[in-house]
Design a protein around this motif. Sequence first.
Motif, PDB file in Angstrom:
ATOM      1  N   GLY A  75      46.312   0.607  61.990  1.00 31.94           N
ATOM      2  CA  GLY A  75      45.548   0.784  63.146  1.00 31.94           C
ATOM      3  C   GLY A  75      44.205  -0.222  63.209  1.00 31.94           C
ATOM      4  N   ALA A  76      44.300  -0.967  62.079  1.00 31.21           N
ATOM      5  CA  ALA A  76      43.200  -1.939  61.946  1.00 31.21           C
ATOM      6  C   ALA A  76      43.616  -3.172  61.054  1.00 31.21           C
ATOM      7  CB  ALA A  76      41.850  -1.343  61.164  1.00 31.21           C
ATOM      8  N   MET A 116      43.557  -8.502  59.931  1.00 30.49           N
ATOM      9  CA  MET A 116      43.856  -9.796  58.982  1.00 30.49           C
ATOM     10  C   MET A 116      45.189 -10.235  59.028  1.00 30.49           C
ATOM     11  SD  MET A 116      42.653 -11.977  56.774  1.00 30.49           S
ATOM     12  CE  MET A 116      41.154 -11.251  55.931  1.00 30.49           C
ATOM     13  N   ARG A 117      46.296  -9.140  59.274  1.00 26.26           N
ATOM     14  CA  ARG A 117      47.645  -9.513  59.664  1.00 26.26           C
ATOM     15  C   ARG A 117      47.949 -10.223  60.802  1.00 26.26           C
ATOM     16  NH1 ARG A 117      51.481  -7.973  62.696  1.00 26.26           N
ATOM     17  NH2 ARG A 117      50.357  -6.748  63.791  1.00 26.26           N
ATOM     18  N   ARG A 118      47.148 -10.133  61.717  1.00 24.99           N
ATOM     19  CA  ARG A 118      47.208 -10.612  62.977  1.00 24.99           C
ATOM     20  C   ARG A 118      46.512 -12.052  62.766  1.00 24.99           C
ATOM     21  NH1 ARG A 118      46.302  -6.592  67.956  1.00 24.99           N
ATOM     22  NH2 ARG A 118      47.067  -4.496  67.132  1.00 24.99           N
ATOM     23  N   SER A 119      45.553 -12.128  62.128  1.00 33.19           N
ATOM     24  CA  SER A 119      44.916 -13.716  61.767  1.00 33.19           C
ATOM     25  C   SER A 119      45.957 -14.328  61.062  1.00 33.19           C
ATOM     26  CB  SER A 119      43.681 -13.329  60.840  1.00 33.19           C
ATOM     27  OG  SER A 119      42.701 -12.508  61.685  1.00 33.19           O
ATOM     28  N   PHE A 120      46.811 -13.808  60.027  1.00 40.93           N
ATOM     29  CA  PHE A 120      47.775 -14.575  59.580  1.00 40.93           C
ATOM     30  C   PHE A 120      48.627 -15.097  60.234  1.00 40.93           C
ATOM     31  CE2 PHE A 120      48.001 -13.691  54.438  1.00 40.93           C
ATOM     32  CZ  PHE A 120      46.518 -13.891  54.328  1.00 40.93           C
ATOM     33  N   THR A 176      41.830   4.468  62.563  1.00 38.96           N
ATOM     34  CA  THR A 176      42.203   4.533  61.075  1.00 38.96           C
ATOM     35  C   THR A 176      41.384   5.614  60.364  1.00 38.96           C
ATOM     36  OG1 THR A 176      43.023   3.404  59.063  1.00 38.96           O
ATOM     37  CG2 THR A 176      41.264   2.568  60.280  1.00 38.96           C
ATOM     38  N   ILE A 177      41.600   6.407  59.387  1.00 38.82           N
ATOM     39  CA  ILE A 177      40.970   7.181  58.657  1.00 38.82           C
ATOM     40  C   ILE A 177      40.323   6.275  57.705  1.00 38.82           C
ATOM     41  CG2 ILE A 177      42.254   9.324  59.083  1.00 38.82           C
ATOM     42  CD1 ILE A 177      43.169   8.580  56.000  1.00 38.82           C
ATOM     43  N   ALA A 178      40.678   5.018  57.278  1.00 43.03           N
ATOM     44  CA  ALA A 178      40.012   4.150  56.439  1.00 43.03           C
ATOM     45  C   ALA A 178      38.940   3.378  57.052  1.00 43.03           C
ATOM     46  CB  ALA A 178      41.109   3.203  55.705  1.00 43.03           C
ATOM     47  N   ASP A 179      37.946   3.861  57.384  1.00 43.15           N
ATOM     48  CA  ASP A 179      36.973   3.331  58.121  1.00 43.15           C
ATOM     49  C   ASP A 179      36.427   2.205  57.540  1.00 43.15           C
ATOM     50  OD1 ASP A 179      35.656   5.016  56.249  1.00 43.15           O
ATOM     51  OD2 ASP A 179      33.998   5.671  57.585  1.00 43.15           O
ATOM     52  N   ILE A 181      50.573  -9.905  54.278  1.00 40.28           N
ATOM     53  CA  ILE A 181      49.908  -8.473  54.556  1.00 40.28           C
ATOM     54  C   ILE A 181      50.938  -7.617  55.020  1.00 40.28           C
ATOM     55  CG2 ILE A 181      48.147  -7.427  56.051  1.00 40.28           C
ATOM     56  CD1 ILE A 181      46.741  -9.314  54.310  1.00 40.28           C
ATOM     57  N   VAL A 182      50.723  -6.471  54.205  1.00 42.10           N
ATOM     58  CA  VAL A 182      51.688  -5.275  54.576  1.00 42.10           C
ATOM     59  C   VAL A 182      50.762  -4.247  55.089  1.00 42.10           C
ATOM     60  CG1 VAL A 182      53.026  -3.695  53.591  1.00 42.10           C
ATOM     61  CG2 VAL A 182      53.288  -5.848  52.775  1.00 42.10           C
ATOM     62  N   THR A 183      51.231  -3.407  56.065  1.00 42.08           N
ATOM     63  CA  THR A 183      50.136  -2.446  56.806  1.00 42.08           C
ATOM     64  C   THR A 183      50.971  -0.949  56.321  1.00 42.08           C
ATOM     65  OG1 THR A 183      51.808  -2.337  58.858  1.00 42.08           O
ATOM     66  CG2 THR A 183      49.785  -3.619  58.601  1.00 42.08           C
ATOM     67  N   VAL A 184      49.968   0.147  56.332  1.00 34.42           N
ATOM     68  CA  VAL A 184      50.292   1.284  55.979  1.00 34.42           C
ATOM     69  C   VAL A 184      49.829   2.212  57.109  1.00 34.42           C
ATOM     70  CG1 VAL A 184      50.676   1.091  53.378  1.00 34.42           C
ATOM     71  CG2 VAL A 184      48.609   1.706  54.376  1.00 34.42           C
ATOM     72  N   SER A 185      50.404   3.564  57.341  1.00 32.50           N
ATOM     73  CA  SER A 185      50.047   4.486  58.270  1.00 32.50           C
ATOM     74  C   SER A 185      48.916   5.292  57.625  1.00 32.50           C
ATOM     75  CB  SER A 185      50.965   5.331  58.727  1.00 32.50           C
ATOM     76  OG  SER A 185      51.378   6.140  57.699  1.00 32.50           O
ATOM     77  N   ASP A 186      48.055   6.164  58.363  1.00 31.02           N
ATOM     78  CA  ASP A 186      47.127   6.953  57.945  1.00 31.02           C
ATOM     79  C   ASP A 186      47.878   8.242  56.992  1.00 31.02           C
ATOM     80  OD1 ASP A 186      45.220   5.538  58.989  1.00 31.02           O
ATOM     81  OD2 ASP A 186      44.520   7.236  60.566  1.00 31.02           O
ATOM     82  N   ASP A 187      48.874   8.530  57.504  1.00 37.35           N
ATOM     83  CA  ASP A 187      49.952   9.379  56.836  1.00 37.35           C
ATOM     84  C   ASP A 187      50.097   9.061  55.420  1.00 37.35           C
ATOM     85  OD1 ASP A 187      49.755  11.639  58.577  1.00 37.35           O
ATOM     86  OD2 ASP A 187      52.005  11.226  59.573  1.00 37.35           O
TER      87      ASP A 187
END
Length: 339
Positions: free
Chosen positions: A219-220, A223-227, A240-243, A265-271
Amino acid sequence: MTTASPAASELPDLDLEAIRETARANAQALLRTPVAPLHGPTIERLLGRADVHMKLELFQRTGTFKARGALNVARRLSSEQKARGITAMSAGNHAVAAAFAAREAGVSAKIVVQASANPARVAMARAYGAELLIAPDGATGFAMAEALVRDEGRTFIHPFEGEGTSLGTATVGLEFAEQVPGLDTVLVAVGGGGLGSGVATAIRKLMPGCRVIGIEPEGADVMRRSFEAGSPQRMEKLSTIADSLAPPMTTPMAYGLCRRHMERIVTVSDDEICRAMAVMFRDAKLAVEPAGATALAALLGPLREELRGQRTGLIVCGANLDAETYARQLARGEQLLEA
């Protein structure tokens, strides 16, 4: 329209000797944080007998890696700049780091903090002697910090952009490479790229055969979008909970160093982040904030098969969280582990 990616030679870089000099210059005020293997019954159930090493930046002064960059910037101020003091804008952890850096450099700090900042981080920043101004949102906060620069002549310490910041965080990678040589892959959480830019640069210069992969919350994922776009980007909506990994934009130098030295860049979910927090609590006995578990979340999730059998390094970047929020997120992770 997508901007063409610049050639590698056009992207910024850091000099390895400058990284080493930064480490020497800041050694008295900062800690050389320890490294520990990650092992235990839960990890073995999920990954088998994995060769995983954690760089424990949660034990750094201020509770996160951010003290390294902020102190390095404050240390470089001129006498005139020191006389006028510093300012910063933060959702929490950077406020703590900037307050600490100001105290160590012997300068005043007037720092803008978002109203949504975690109370534990606000209390820590005040404990280091900073005067705090509360902003209703990020945009207003940056405007308030800009006013302090204009009206009081304070130096703005950016949360993730600038050579001084990246040189400071590069000392994390320098130490890790010295403590655990021969790593195959290092996973590092990415928000604005202040940590990732420095870590990736140092690791790749000291261990050219080691891959560095940046990990972002779904949800944030600015950087992936910038790549993908080939240039710094901005996001209007973050969730995201990772504020501490949720800035609304990337910036030229941090993006450029990440793009030069990170594989992807790899993304992960809040879960997945909550699940990783529970694993760290169970097996490593570490109570970390969501950002501190994000690298492990990728190892347990999207990178699990790809990194099987490899010698993997994780940057455990911070642990500044109040007990109530941590308990809630830990319980969520425990439920997911048992599902």
